[in-house]
Enzyme design. Sequence first.
Site, PDB file in Angstrom:
ATOM      1  CG  ASP A 263     -83.758  96.585 -79.727  1.00 52.55           C
ATOM      2  OD1 ASP A 263     -84.935  96.645 -78.795  1.00 52.55           O
ATOM      3  OD2 ASP A 263     -83.459  95.350 -80.254  1.00 52.55           O
TER       4      ASP A 263
ATOM      5  N   GLY B 237     -84.209  92.730 -73.100  1.00 51.76           N
ATOM      6  CA  GLY B 237     -84.484  91.491 -72.365  1.00 51.76           C
ATOM      7  C   GLY B 237     -85.027  90.296 -73.334  1.00 51.76           C
ATOM      8  CB  ALA B 238     -84.522  86.792 -74.063  1.00 47.63           C
TER       9      ALA B 238
ATOM     10  NE  ARG C  72     -90.427  83.691 -62.578  1.00 50.09           N
ATOM     11  CZ  ARG C  72     -91.102  84.188 -61.392  1.00 50.09           C
ATOM     12  NH1 ARG C  72     -92.095  83.587 -60.786  1.00 50.09           N
ATOM     13  NH2 ARG C  72     -90.792  85.476 -61.189  1.00 50.09           N
TER      14      ARG C  72
ATOM     15  CB  SER D  70     -84.324  93.892 -67.992  1.00 48.69           C
ATOM     16  OG  SER D  70     -83.908  94.653 -68.913  1.00 48.69           O
TER      17      SER D  70
ATOM     18  N   PRO E 206     -85.965  89.714 -63.879  1.00 49.02           N
ATOM     19  CG  PRO E 206     -84.873  87.888 -62.745  1.00 49.02           C
ATOM     20  CD  PRO E 206     -85.046  88.529 -64.045  1.00 49.02           C
TER      21      PRO E 206
ATOM     22  CG  ASP F 293     -94.269  96.873 -57.644  1.00 51.29           C
ATOM     23  OD1 ASP F 293     -94.583  95.865 -58.055  1.00 51.29           O
ATOM     24  OD2 ASP F 293     -93.053  97.295 -58.067  1.00 51.29           O
TER      25      ASP F 293
ATOM     26  NE  ARG G  91     -98.517  97.876 -61.527  1.00 51.98           N
ATOM     27  CZ  ARG G  91     -97.666  97.175 -61.796  1.00 51.98           C
ATOM     28  NH1 ARG G  91     -96.971  96.351 -61.268  1.00 51.98           N
ATOM     29  NH2 ARG G  91     -97.769  96.968 -63.123  1.00 51.98           N
TER      30      ARG G  91
ATOM     31  CG  HIS H 298     -90.756  94.791 -59.664  1.00 53.43           C
ATOM     32  ND1 HIS H 298     -92.062  95.395 -59.798  1.00 53.43           N
ATOM     33  CD2 HIS H 298     -90.850  94.351 -61.039  1.00 53.43           C
ATOM     34  CE1 HIS H 298     -92.648  95.353 -60.780  1.00 53.43           C
ATOM     35  NE2 HIS H 298     -91.969  94.728 -61.568  1.00 53.43           N
TER      36      HIS H 298
END
Length: 321
Positions: free
Chosen positions: A42, A86-87, A95, A126, A128, A155, A158, A182
């Site tokens: 990291d 990711g940020a 976005r 990460s 999108p 998904d 889920r 996703h």
Amino acid sequence: MTEKQSKERRRKVVVVGAGAVGATFCYALAHSGLADDIVIIDVNVNLAQGQVLDLEHGQPFFPPVSIRVGDPGDYADAQVVVIAAGAAQGPGETRLDLLQKNASIVGRIAEEVAEKNCPGVLLVVSNPVDVLTYVVLKLSGWDRRRVIGSGTVLDSARFRQLLGNYCGVDVHNVHAYVLGEHGDSEFVAWSMTHIAGTPIDTYCAASANCTDWNTQRPRIEQAVRDSAYHVINYKGATHFAVGLALVRITGAILRGQDSVLTVSTLVDNAYGLKDVCLSVPCIVSEGGVARIIATPLPAEEQTALEASAAVLRTAIDQVGL
Ligand code: NAD
């Protein structure tokens, strides 16, 4: 560690990004016994060090596994590199700004992994995720089979959980897939949904548990799409289930398991699509995606898949690769 043990060691997983997702994945992976070496990287070195220490203190309760902080040199002999870096979206940031920022972060990591001649598989989580899987594929220059995104594995889980609960059937016996992005344009593939080989509509029509199926069917589909928003509203982020989904994918790779998983992969000349990364059922094994299972979809699902691909194509074009 003895010399013999060190020679036998080969199941090495490098996790880039030690935040909520990366750390939860490491915790679940350590528990699974699937990996011999877990290496955490990291930019926030203190965070990586802290996660390693915390995990190491659990070693008496894990199967044998080495856990340590690493650096890009660790890519050289990794079987799987998971990108969970990711940020977060900053104040006033759109976005699209976030997409550009994360594309630049994961793109640089992909280049480093390729520079080290990593022999393994790159697994992107990460967001999108579909767009970033495409970015990683292009910037690594790797074969499409070796670059995958976690896609809709989460998904689909889920969806199965909601259906199993509603039908009163063990979730492990519910076969069901979410396809496409996703994200908001994803859709459930009802045509592929079954219990004990019985199509879901037939099953529910005959089951006393499945009251009010015609109302519940669209409700379940919407609940799948809204799942992440619900969790984020309650606690700010999702990480447990995605961590487990990553263990499932990583396990299929490390064990050469030939598992059917809806990972994000480059779909080009299949399902009527060209040059886009999204989720369709794939056989996942040692080298990544061994093959796509290309099944003709009913018209309504084919239209949904094409619409999802169009959304992703627009986002990919915005990155400007
Ligand atoms: P987080 O903010 O907790 O952690 C991200 C980490 O990435 C931070 O520790 C940060 O220091 C690190 N990082 C940033 N740039 C880096 C770089 N260049 N190299 C190494 N590390 C770097 O975020 P999180 O909750 O762990 O989520 C991580 C990503 O996973 C996000 O993009 C999130 O949207 C995504 N996510 C995906 C799914 C999915 O199903 N695909 C589900 C949940 C979250």
